[in-house]
Design an enzyme around this catalytic site. Structure first.
Site, PDB file in Angstrom:
ATOM      1  N   HIS A  41       0.791  -1.240   0.000  1.00  0.00           N
ATOM      2  CA  HIS A  41       0.000   0.000   0.000  1.00  0.00           C
ATOM      3  C   HIS A  41       0.820   1.285   0.000  1.00  0.00           C
ATOM      4  CE1 HIS A  41       0.925  -0.290   4.272  1.00  0.00           C
ATOM      5  NE2 HIS A  41       0.724   1.005   4.314  1.00  0.00           N
TER       6      HIS A  41
HETATM    7  C1  UD1 Z   1      -2.137   5.338   5.922  1.00  0.00           C
HETATM    8  C2  UD1 Z   1      -0.849   5.843   6.558  1.00  0.00           C
HETATM    9  C3  UD1 Z   1       0.227   4.774   6.432  1.00  0.00           C
HETATM   10  C4  UD1 Z   1      -0.240   3.432   6.957  1.00  0.00           C
HETATM   11  C5  UD1 Z   1      -1.524   3.069   6.239  1.00  0.00           C
HETATM   12  C6  UD1 Z   1      -2.067   1.740   6.700  1.00  0.00           C
HETATM   13  C7  UD1 Z   1      -0.343   8.259   6.440  1.00  0.00           C
HETATM   14  C8  UD1 Z   1       0.488   9.258   5.743  1.00  0.00           C
HETATM   15  N1  UD1 Z   1      -0.333   7.031   5.878  1.00  0.00           N
HETATM   16  O1  UD1 Z   1      -1.898   5.207   4.525  1.00  0.00           O
HETATM   17  O2  UD1 Z   1       1.363   5.157   7.171  1.00  0.00           O
HETATM   18  O3  UD1 Z   1       0.756   2.445   6.739  1.00  0.00           O
HETATM   19  O4  UD1 Z   1      -2.487   4.096   6.497  1.00  0.00           O
HETATM   20  O5  UD1 Z   1      -3.184   1.385   5.951  1.00  0.00           O
HETATM   21  O6  UD1 Z   1      -0.953   8.562   7.437  1.00  0.00           O
HETATM   22  N2  UD1 Z   1      -9.278   4.632   1.991  1.00  0.00           N
HETATM   23  C9  UD1 Z   1     -10.498   4.006   1.897  1.00  0.00           C
HETATM   24  N3  UD1 Z   1     -11.020   3.475   3.028  1.00  0.00           N
HETATM   25  C10 UD1 Z   1     -10.376   3.516   4.219  1.00  0.00           C
HETATM   26  C11 UD1 Z   1      -9.122   4.147   4.305  1.00  0.00           C
HETATM   27  C12 UD1 Z   1      -8.590   4.701   3.166  1.00  0.00           C
HETATM   28  O7  UD1 Z   1     -11.114   3.940   0.838  1.00  0.00           O
HETATM   29  O8  UD1 Z   1     -10.912   3.012   5.227  1.00  0.00           O
HETATM   30  C13 UD1 Z   1      -8.719   5.281   0.803  1.00  0.00           C
HETATM   31  C14 UD1 Z   1      -8.614   6.785   1.004  1.00  0.00           C
HETATM   32  O9  UD1 Z   1      -9.761   7.432   0.665  1.00  0.00           O
HETATM   33  C15 UD1 Z   1      -7.453   7.131   0.119  1.00  0.00           C
HETATM   34  C16 UD1 Z   1      -6.566   5.910   0.235  1.00  0.00           C
HETATM   35  O10 UD1 Z   1      -7.385   4.836   0.638  1.00  0.00           O
HETATM   36  O11 UD1 Z   1      -7.842   7.267  -1.203  1.00  0.00           O
HETATM   37  C17 UD1 Z   1      -5.431   6.142   1.173  1.00  0.00           C
HETATM   38  O12 UD1 Z   1      -5.864   6.413   2.510  1.00  0.00           O
HETATM   39  P1  UD1 Z   1      -4.973   7.290   3.528  1.00  0.00           P
HETATM   40  O13 UD1 Z   1      -5.495   7.157   4.910  1.00  0.00           O
HETATM   41  O14 UD1 Z   1      -4.760   8.647   2.986  1.00  0.00           O
HETATM   42  O15 UD1 Z   1      -3.557   6.632   3.453  1.00  0.00           O
HETATM   43  P2  UD1 Z   1      -3.092   5.099   3.501  1.00  0.00           P
HETATM   44  O16 UD1 Z   1      -2.503   4.763   2.185  1.00  0.00           O
HETATM   45  O17 UD1 Z   1      -4.155   4.204   4.043  1.00  0.00           O
END
Ligand code: UD1
Length: 367
Positions: free
Chosen positions: A208
Site C-alpha cells: 500500500h
Molecule cells: C495510511 C498511513 C500509512 C499506513 C496506512 C495503513 C499516512 C500518511 N499514511 O496510509 O502510514 O501504513 O495508512 O493502511 O498517514 N481509503 C479508503 N477506506 C479507508 C481508508 C482509506 O477507501 O478506510 C482510501 C482513502 O480514501 C485514500 C486511500 O485509501 O484514497 C489512502 O488512505 P490514507 O489514509 O490517505 O492513506 P493510507 O494509504 O491508508
C-alpha cells in the site's frame, strides 16, 4: 481526582497499538482512558472489524475526518481535535502512536495547548524523507514530552537528534501485546482453511505504500513479479483500498484476478490476518507492522522497499529488503529452506502496556 488520558486511533496500524494500552489503563482506578478516532480510516474492514477483534469499545470521540490530501487530513484532524480539547475535555496526558498523519496532527494540538504528549513507537527512522511517515515521525518526536521506544536503534536515533535521555524510555513493541492478548482467538481462527489454503504452503501479500502503488510503471512491474511468484507458491493478496483503486485505474485488476494461484481479497481483520501470517510459508509486503509481526513469529518476510525504519527486524529477525527484480530468487530461497532464522528482539514480550502503565502512574505521582 482521576486523570484523563486520550489515546489517538486513526488508521489501521494504530488500533493494535492502542488496544493493549487501553485495556491495561482501564483496569486502573487512578485514570480514565478515552479513545479518539480521527476517522482517517473509515471502511468497515479497515476500522470497525479491527476494533471488534481487539475488544475495543466504540470510540469516545469520533472526528470523522476521512480520506484526502496530506494537508486536508492533518488540517482537519487538528481543527477537530483542538475543539475536543478546548470545548469538551482537556486530557491530562495525550498518547499518540505510530507515524500516520493523525499522529503528527494530534501531537501538534497537544503541544500547542501545553498538554503533555507521549509518543509510543518513538525514534524509528527510515532516513527517507520522501515517505510521508518519516515526516510524521520527525515532527511528532520533535514536540513530544515523552518518547517511548521499541528498540535500541530508536533510542540511538533520538539521541543523535539531541533528545535528552530523560525523555527517552524503551518500553518494547506494543504490537506483540495485541498478538498475545488475542493469541487463543488467533489460534482458533483457522483462517487459511477459510481461504482454501493449506498451512505452511502459501504466501500472503500486502502492498500500500505510495512509492509502490501510485505510479503505473512501478505497480505494473511489481504485479508482474507477484504473478510470476504465484506460479511457484499459492498467494493470498489482501488488497488495501489505495492499491485497489490504482490496480483498477491502471487496468491490472482483471489480469491479477485471472492469474491461477493468486487469490485476491478485501483487507482482512486483525485476528484472521494474524492467523494467516502465523501459518504462512512467507510474506511479501511493504508494511511496517508486518515486518515486526513476522520477526516475532519467525516467518520469512520479503519487504519490497529500499529502506526500513525497523532495522532490528533485519539485524535480529526474519526480514529482508528485496528489490522488485530480485523477488523471485528470494522466494526460491524460502522454498528451498535456506532463508535466515531470527530471534525475538528484547522487550518484544507482550508486556509493553504494563511497563507503560507504570511509567504513566509514576509520572503523575512525580508531577
Ligand atoms: C495510511 C498511513 C500509512 C499506513 C496506512 C495503513 C499516512 C500518511 N499514511 O496510509 O502510514 O501504513 O495508512 O493502511 O498517514 N481509503 C479508503 N477506506 C479507508 C481508508 C482509506 O477507501 O478506510 C482510501 C482513502 O480514501 C485514500 C486511500 O485509501 O484514497 C489512502 O488512505 P490514507 O489514509 O490517505 O492513506 P493510507 O494509504 O491508508
Amino acid at each position: 481526582m482521576t486523570k484523563v488520558i486520550h489515546l489517538i486511533a486513526a488508521a489501521r496500524p494504530n488500533f493494535m497499538k492502542i488496544a493493549p494500552l487501553y485495556h491495561a489503563l482501564s483496569k486502573q482506578d487512578w485514570c480514565t482512558a478515552k479513545i479518539i478516532h480521527t476517522g482517517q480510516h473509515y471502511d468497515a474492514n479497515m476500522s470497525d472489524s479491527i476494533f471488534e477483534d481487539l475488544m475495543l469499545p466504540k470510540p469516545h470521540y469520533h472526528l470523522g475526518v476521512g480520506g484526502g490530501t496530506h494537508a486536508y487530513q492533518v488540517g482537519n484532524v487538528m481543527i477537530a481535535y483542538e475543539k475536543i480539547c478546548l470545548e469538551q475535555e482537556r486530557p491530562d496526558l495525550l498518547v499518540v502512536v505510530g507515524d500516520v498523519n493523525s499522529t503528527a496532527a494530534c501531537a501538534q494540538v497537544g503541544a500547542k495547548l501545553h498538554i503533555p504528549v507521549a509518543h509510543l513507537e518513538a525514534g524509528l527512522r527510515s532516513g527517507d524523507r520522501r515517505m510521508p511517515e518519516e515526516i510524521n515521525r520527525l515532527v511528532t518526536d520533535a514536540i513530544s514530552d515523552y518518547l517511548w521506544t521499541p528498540s535500541p536503534d530508536a533510542d540511538e536515533n533520538l539521541r543523535k537528534e539531541g533528545h535528552p535521555d530523560s525523555r527517552i524510555q524503551r518500553v518494547g513493541n506494543i504490537m506483540m501485546d495485541s498478538f498475545e492478548l488475542l493469541r487463543e482467538r488467533i489460534e482458533r481462527e483457522n483462517a487459511p482453511a477459510q481461504f482454501g489454503l493449506t498451512p505452511g504452503k502459501y504466501g500472503v501479500v500486502t502492498m500500500h505504500r505510495p512509492s509502490n502503488v501510485d505510479e503505473e510503471a512501478t505497480l505494473t512491474s511489481l504485479m508482474e513479479q507477484i504473478m510470476a511468484v504465484a506460479a511457484k507458491v499459492e498467494l493470498l493478496f489482501a488488497v488495501h483500498p489505495r492499491t485497489r483503486k490504482n490496480l483498477e485505474k491502471f487496468g491490472l485488476w482483471d489480469r491479477l484476478a485471472a492469474t491461477s494461484g493468486l487469490h485476491l481479497t478485501e483487507p482482512v481483520s486483525y485476528a484472521p490476518f494474524m492467523s494467516l501470517v502465523k501459518d504462512a510459508k512467507l510474506i511479501i509486503t511493504d508494511s511496517g507492522g508486518i515486518q515486526e509481526e513476522t520477526t516475532y513469529l519467525g516467518i520469512p518476510c520479503l519487504t519490497l522497499r529500499e529502506n526500513t525504519e525497523r532495522p532490528v527486524t533485519v539485524t535480529e529477525g526474519t526480514n529482508r529488503l528485496v528489490p522488485t527484480a530480485e523477488l523471485q530468487q528470494n522466494v526460491e530461497k524460502v522454498l528451498a529452506g535456506t532463508w535466515i532464522t531470527g530471534t525475538k528482539p528484547n522487550f518484544w514480550d507482550g508486556k509493553t502496556a504494563d511497563r507503560i502503565v507504570e511509567i504513566i502512574q509514576r509520572m503523575f505521582l512525580e508531577n
